[in-house]
Design an enzyme around this catalytic site. Structure first.
Site, PDB file in Angstrom:
ATOM      1  N   TYR A  78     117.428  99.937  43.766  1.00 41.49           N
ATOM      2  CA  TYR A  78     116.722 100.535  44.886  1.00 41.49           C
ATOM      3  C   TYR A  78     116.421  99.686  45.976  1.00 41.49           C
ATOM      4  CZ  TYR A  78     112.850 103.724  46.929  1.00 41.49           C
ATOM      5  OH  TYR A  78     112.495 104.290  47.850  1.00 41.49           O
ATOM      6  N   ASP A 108     120.304 103.768  45.048  1.00 37.41           N
ATOM      7  CA  ASP A 108     119.987 103.855  46.522  1.00 37.41           C
ATOM      8  C   ASP A 108     119.947 102.767  46.922  1.00 37.41           C
ATOM      9  OD1 ASP A 108     118.718 104.777  48.614  1.00 37.41           O
ATOM     10  OD2 ASP A 108     116.964 105.399  47.838  1.00 37.41           O
ATOM     11  N   HIS A 120     117.019 113.326  46.668  1.00 37.51           N
ATOM     12  CA  HIS A 120     118.303 112.595  46.548  1.00 37.51           C
ATOM     13  C   HIS A 120     119.014 113.266  45.297  1.00 37.51           C
ATOM     14  CE1 HIS A 120     117.804 108.657  48.459  1.00 37.51           C
ATOM     15  NE2 HIS A 120     116.592 109.080  48.461  1.00 37.51           N
TER      16      HIS A 120
END
Length: 379
Positions: A198, A249, A368
């Site tokens: 992330y 991500d 997302h």
């Protein structure tokens, strides 16, 4: 745009997808920024009136509260079931505070609670959970520390047979990285290291020294440093003999193909962040394929030389992973969730497929959507 940023090349090399009829065992890795785990957990409290039932006219006794089976609207176990129990599910942005063992336990319970009487629990249908939560007392202060956090969900039979260890990294204090290292397979196959990411979102907000709390730059500066540390981790793993898969991500839209209706270019620092990422993680061939922005100055930067497998397999197709809830679906979106692999893993023909799950059924409550890769797994 500054002179440090060059426009993406127009020329793209068309790649031939890998042979999908391979008979060897495959490994499936799913990745999803869920924007907070709470939406995937059952309610933890009930209205107080449920504990006070009227007395029974026949006996005069107080009736005990009725126990009801609690259902989870957004079920991660249902997601795993729909996709035939994949070996790995990486989650990002858990939003679990450091030390909150209760929420971590609740997440693990929901993953392994049968959906119905026909949902039989076995090692092929139950999962382990390893989380990395933020522990930076100066930079993780909002929302009472319920920020960031990543989790690696591994199917039990896969974990037992193929996983050597899961670990965090000492340079990440914000709960952004965990690594799953697999055991050595055959002598011909390099072991895999799967990295759940992330990445830092670059902003002009101050970044403080984790040691002293003193402001030492901005979140943009922290993002650039994060790129370098992640690249160095990937290169170190390759030097140890691993093939590397990075999934999660990355908080970067690489080029003009990855933003709709337009790629974000203001303020200029977003362009610099984008060019820095593309330069540190991809070689000329992959950046050309992705129409990516890169640096054009003479600065030499070590490069992971990875392959962005969505672009490698799907060319210039426009698909997106981030859809802000403040906009109508599809009106403003970006491809910022990525899966990158070592170039030698790609060259060995071990990537079998990849995709973005943006159907109404798969979107879930997050801003997302999930994505996945299938590759030839350990023997």
């Amino acid at each position: 745009m500054t002179r440090d940023i060059s426009p993406p090349p127009l020329k793209r090399r068309k790649l031939v997808p890998q042979d999908s009829e391979n008979k060897t065992q495959s490994l499936r890795v799913f990745s999803w920024n869920i924007n907070g785990v709470d939406a995937f957990l059952p309610p933890t409290t009930s209205k107080i009136t449920t504990f006070f039932k009227p007395t029974s006219p026949a006996t005069g006794r107080v009736s005990p509260p009725q126990t009801k089976r609690v259902t989870v609207t957004n079920s991660l176990r249902a997601f795993l079931s729909r996709h035939s129990w994949p070996e790995v599910l990486f989650l990002q942005e858990l939003k679990i505070k450091q030390g909150d063992a209760k929420t971590v336990a609740s997440l693990l319970t929901t993953l392994n609670t049968p959906l119905s009487t026909s949902d039989e629990l076995s090692d092929e249908r139950t999962y382990t959970l390893d989380t990395v939560l933020p522990r930076d007392k100066y930079n993780v202060r909002g929302f009472q520390g319920k920020l960031y956090g990543v989790g690696a969900i591994l199917r039990k039979d896969f974990a037992r047979n193929h996983v050597a260890r899961t670990r965090e990294v000492d340079w990440d204090l914000e709960g952004r990285v965990n690594i799953v290292e697999l055991k050595q397979g055959t002598e011909q196959d390099r072991p895999l290291a799967l990295i759940n990411i992330y990445a830092v979102n670059g902003t002009s907000s101050p970044y403080r020294s984790p040691a002293t709390g003193k402001v030492v730059g901005t979140r943009h500066d922290h993002k650039i440093a994060f790129h370098s540390r992640l690249r160095d981790e990937c290169l170190a793993l390759e030097a140890q003999g691993y093939n590397v898969v990075v999934a999660g991500d990355l908080n970067i839209a690489r080029g003009v193909l990855d933003g709709h209706p337009n790629l974000r270019t203001y303020p200029t620092q977003h362009c610099l962040n984008r060019a820095d990422f593309n330069t540190k993680f991809f070689g000329e061939e992959d950046n050309e394929r992705a129409q990516a922005y890169v640096t054009t100055n003479n600065e030499k930067k070590a490069c992971f030389d990875a392959v962005d497998i969505f672009r490698a397999l799907h060319g210039a197709e426009r698909r997106y992973t981030y859809h802000p809830r403040t906009a109508h679906w599809g009106s403003s979106c970006d491809r910022v969730d990525l899966i990158l692999v070592s170039k030698r893993l790609w060259d060995e023909g071990r990537i079998l497929g990849t995709g973005i799950l943006d159907s109404p059924q798969e979107r879930g409550p997050s801003d997302h959507v999930p994505l996945w890769v299938e590759l030839k797994g350990p023997e």
